[in-house]
Write an enzyme that holds these catalytic residues in place. Structure first.
Site, mmCIF file in Angstrom:
data_model
loop_
_atom_site.group_PDB
_atom_site.id
_atom_site.type_symbol
_atom_site.label_atom_id
_atom_site.label_comp_id
_atom_site.label_asym_id
_atom_site.label_seq_id
_atom_site.Cartn_x
_atom_site.Cartn_y
_atom_site.Cartn_z
ATOM 1 N N SER A 151 0.825 -1.204 0.000
ATOM 2 C CA SER A 151 0.000 0.000 0.000
ATOM 3 C C SER A 151 0.866 1.263 0.000
ATOM 4 O O SER A 151 1.654 1.462 -0.923
ATOM 5 C CB SER A 151 -0.967 -0.045 1.189
ATOM 6 O OG SER A 151 -1.983 0.907 1.039
ATOM 7 N N ASP A 227 -10.055 -5.422 -3.760
ATOM 8 C CA ASP A 227 -9.479 -4.381 -2.910
ATOM 9 C C ASP A 227 -10.360 -3.131 -2.985
ATOM 10 O O ASP A 227 -10.517 -2.551 -4.060
ATOM 11 C CB ASP A 227 -8.057 -4.062 -3.409
ATOM 12 C CG ASP A 227 -7.293 -3.133 -2.470
ATOM 13 O OD1 ASP A 227 -7.915 -2.223 -1.883
ATOM 14 O OD2 ASP A 227 -6.069 -3.325 -2.353
ATOM 15 N N HIS A 261 -7.445 -5.932 0.451
ATOM 16 C CA HIS A 261 -6.252 -5.099 0.653
ATOM 17 C C HIS A 261 -5.362 -5.546 1.813
ATOM 18 O O HIS A 261 -4.217 -5.121 1.914
ATOM 19 C CB HIS A 261 -6.699 -3.646 0.908
ATOM 20 C CG HIS A 261 -5.588 -2.635 0.839
ATOM 21 N ND1 HIS A 261 -5.003 -2.247 -0.353
ATOM 22 C CD2 HIS A 261 -4.961 -1.918 1.819
ATOM 23 C CE1 HIS A 261 -4.070 -1.338 -0.114
ATOM 24 N NE2 HIS A 261 -4.010 -1.122 1.197
#
Length: 282
Positions: A151, A227, A261
């Site tokens: 991320s 995600d 995610h």
């Protein structure tokens, strides 16, 4: 620069040790923290280093606890290092007000705007100071290091590698914020840390850097199709993919069906990534 470190806690893990350290950082002008996994091979010989940069709200602990990476670091003979995601308790007004700015959200850039610039120098910390601390305190191969992240940390890994091809043998990322200049998270962070002149932002945007950096090593990226941040246009892997195509950079972008995610996703593909780096490092 002081390279003294203070052990906070240590755990046996897959025959090696996970250790957590504090040290005084001259780059960030405050105490910083990192974790390190040393597989059993590290007792007898210097090993290559693989840095992992974590995402928003994370600490130096999340990756070590949740990713299941140690067994593969042991298998492939690598030392794993995860720095914290920002300076902490700096006294900057508002540093704890938002989850996506300030504490836990350093974005791996060097802030140039007040009030952040005194402490938020995460790019220089990760690329320069922390490796120096590691080399002085552990049995490692300093000329063999690679970097990956998740991320915000995927963004960090990409910019560190693109800007320093001589320092990192390889780079990969899980669900990176791949075009921060064009997404809400990036716009907010860059405006606060770097000011409103967007020309200054390009230096920390992987999709912009790839066009000018002359980087030519293959890159691996995994993104989950479920995600939520992909749908919210925070990640924009397609922008990075198009930039790579423009300059002929070999990118493997894998869209992983039904993964989201979080760390269940990271843990599912962590061996692929560690094996990928091991091929470059060994």
């Amino acid at each position: 620069m002081s390279t003294k470190i203070k052990l906070v806690k240590q755990h046996q893990c897959f025959g090696g040790t996970v250790s957590y350290y504090f040290h005084s950082s001259s780059t960030c002008n405050i105490e910083m923290r990192f974790s390190i996994y040393q597989p059993p091979q590290a007792k007898s010989k210097p090993l290559p280093i693989l840095y992992f940069l974590s995402g928003l709200t994370c600490t130096e602990e999340n990756f070590m606890v949740k990713a299941g990476a140690q067994q593969f670091a042991n298998k492939y003979g690598l030392i794993l290092i995860a720095p914290d995601t920002s300076p902490r308790n700096t006294g900057i007004v508002g540093e704890d007000d938002d989850w996506d700015l300030g504490t836990g959200a350093g974005f791996y850039i060097n802030a140039t705007a007040e009030p952040w610039k005194k402490h938020y120098q995460m790019y220089s910390y990760v690329v320069e100071e922390l490796p120096e601390v590691i080399v002085r305190n552990f049995l490692v191969q300093p000329d063999k290091q690679s970097i990956f992240g998740h991320s915000m940390g995927g963004h960090g890994a990409l910019i560190c590698a693109l800007k320093n091809p001589e320092k990192y043998q390889s780079v990969s990322a899980f669900a990176p914020i791949a075009a921060p200049m064009r997404c809400p998270w990036g716009e907010k962070a860059f405006t606060n840390y770097l000011g409103t002149n967007q020309e200054n932002w390009r230096d920390y945007d992987a999709s912009e850097l790839v066009l000018t950096a002359g980087y030519n090593r293959p890159i691996l990226i995994d993104v989950g199709t479920a995600d939520p941040f992909l749908a919210q246009k925070q990640l924009l892997p397609e922008v990075f993919e198009n930039a790579c195509k423009k300059v002929g950079l070999p990118l493997t972008l894998r869209m992983e069906e039904n993964y989201d995610h979080g760390y269940y996703f990271v843990a599912s593909f962590i061996e692929d990534h560690i094996r990928y780096h091991a091929e470059f490092l060994n």
